[in-house]
Design an enzyme around this catalytic site. Structure first.
Site, mmCIF file in Angstrom:
data_model
loop_
_atom_site.group_PDB
_atom_site.id
_atom_site.type_symbol
_atom_site.label_atom_id
_atom_site.label_comp_id
_atom_site.label_asym_id
_atom_site.label_seq_id
_atom_site.Cartn_x
_atom_site.Cartn_y
_atom_site.Cartn_z
ATOM 1 N N HIS A 42 0.839 -1.202 0.000
ATOM 2 C CA HIS A 42 0.000 0.000 0.000
ATOM 3 C C HIS A 42 0.873 1.251 0.000
ATOM 4 C CE1 HIS A 42 0.604 0.900 4.266
ATOM 5 N NE2 HIS A 42 0.232 -0.316 4.601
ATOM 6 N N ASP A 47 -6.976 4.719 7.832
ATOM 7 C CA ASP A 47 -7.608 4.189 9.042
ATOM 8 C C ASP A 47 -8.768 3.252 8.719
ATOM 9 O OD1 ASP A 47 -5.893 5.642 10.618
ATOM 10 O OD2 ASP A 47 -7.315 7.249 11.026
ATOM 11 N N TYR A 75 -9.632 14.815 1.650
ATOM 12 C CA TYR A 75 -10.599 14.062 2.449
ATOM 13 C C TYR A 75 -11.895 14.843 2.583
ATOM 14 C CZ TYR A 75 -6.413 11.568 4.077
ATOM 15 O OH TYR A 75 -5.241 10.851 4.137
ATOM 16 N N ASP A 89 -11.719 9.812 16.764
ATOM 17 C CA ASP A 89 -12.708 9.366 15.782
ATOM 18 C C ASP A 89 -13.741 8.463 16.438
ATOM 19 O OD1 ASP A 89 -11.630 6.790 15.998
ATOM 20 O OD2 ASP A 89 -10.435 6.976 14.189
ATOM 21 N N TYR A 179 -3.174 14.560 9.998
ATOM 22 C CA TYR A 179 -4.189 13.736 10.652
ATOM 23 C C TYR A 179 -5.472 14.545 10.792
ATOM 24 C CZ TYR A 179 -0.664 10.246 11.641
ATOM 25 O OH TYR A 179 0.303 9.284 11.495
ATOM 26 N N ARG A 181 -8.204 13.563 12.117
ATOM 27 C CA ARG A 181 -8.757 13.375 13.468
ATOM 28 C C ARG A 181 -8.169 14.407 14.441
ATOM 29 N NH1 ARG A 181 -6.933 7.671 15.589
ATOM 30 N NH2 ARG A 181 -7.101 7.018 13.440
ATOM 31 N N LEU A 200 -15.101 9.381 7.458
ATOM 32 C CA LEU A 200 -13.998 9.971 6.703
ATOM 33 C C LEU A 200 -13.873 9.265 5.358
ATOM 34 C CD1 LEU A 200 -11.567 11.978 6.823
ATOM 35 C CD2 LEU A 200 -10.184 10.058 7.654
#
Length: 303
Positions: A42, A47, A75, A89, A179, A181, A200
């Protein structure tokens, strides 16, 4: 006798629409099984809570995954105001609930000014950032909290998409290492009511967009038809944001030997995609960087 290498050689990028609840590593293993591929990786974890654009590199494409890892992302995040969690989250434990009160859209937009441009951000204890070789989230699950240093990130865009019934939807275009979050948590504290990410979705990662997405259901259907490999993006798309440079003859030969070469009409700076001319077609052979003297230096080749 050496160990027999398992799996087949298959090269390209699958732009997975990662489902909610699945880790990036689980996604890698599932794609590896579907393609019976020897090598899959990846391009930066997403997340379990998150969905959307997760480019997975197969075969030769894994040589260029580092460039996707450092690429910008976009995002769409749904924040729940009034509730703070330990992870920032919806997968975390609720720490505190507060009245949202009369938090206006104008007040939120004013607060968002502090989350635009170049900012310093302290990674969450539930992030994949490592401390002494261990991801922070593993330490957090053991009840261990350590001091984290703030890191510079860039927020190119952070805009309100919708706001109603204590739900705030933001679109965030940001640099690597950001991030969302943490933005949610810090914004909630700034507003005095707390907040966490309820949903998200990643909509872009480097050159890839939502119209490139492939689901596991689509992969399964194409596998049954024997056409699974048709879903792969070419290896070169992993660095599709860079301009192409075509080489032939002696310059191509010497560049493949690792030597910088002069190429007429090449860009004057930055990184480039390298193609070798073969029978009027260009074959992707890797990436290079323009040196100060104008020569093209090979940086990562697949020949």
């Amino acid at each position: 006798m050496g160990r027999r290498r398992r799996g087949r050689d298959v090269n390209g990028v699958i732009v997975l629409d990662k489902p909610r609840g699945m880790s990036s590593n689980e996604a890698v293993q599932r794609v590896k099984r579907l393609f019976a591929a020897r090598k899959v990786g990846h391009t930066g974890s997403l997340d379990p809570l998150a969905t959307g654009v997760l480019p997975l590199c197969l075969g030769d494409a894994t040589k260029f995954s580092q460039y996707l890892l450092t690429s910008d992302k976009t995002y769409v995040a749904t924040l729940r105001l009034g509730v703070s969690t330990d992870s920032g989250d919806a997968d975390g434990t609720v720490l505190k609930e507060r009245e949202v009160g009369a938090v206006s859209r104008a007040r939120i937009d004013a607060a968002l000014e502090g989350f635009r441009g170049e900012i310093e951000q302290v990674p969450s204890m539930f992030s994949a950032v490592k401390h002494q070789g261990k991801p922070l989230y593993k330490l957090a699950r053991q009840g261990i909290e350590i001091e984290r240093e703030a890191r510079p990130v860039t927020i190119y865009r952070n805009e309100i998409v919708d706001y109603a019934d204590d739900r705030l939807v933001l679109e965030v275009h940001c640099s690597k290492g950001t991030y969302v979050r943490t933005i949610a948590h810090d914004l909630g504290e700034m507003l005095g009511c707390g907040a966490h990410v309820e949903a998200l979705r990643r909509t872009t990662a480097g050159p890839y967009r939502e119209n490139d997405l492939v689901t596991f259901d689509e992969m399964s259907r194409m596998a049954e038809l024997g056409k699974l490999d048709s879903l792969l993006q070419p290896v070169a798309t992993a660095v599709g944001q860079w301009p192409p440079v075509e080489l032939a003859g002696a310059p191509a030969f010497y560049l493949k030997q690792g030597q910088p070469v002069l190429v007429p009409h090449a860009p004057t700076q930055g990184w480039v995609r390298l193609y070798e001319q073969e029978n009027d077609d260009g074959r992707f052979i890797g990436v290079g960087e323009i040196l100060n003297d104008g020569r093209v230096a090979p940086r990562r080749l697949i020949v």
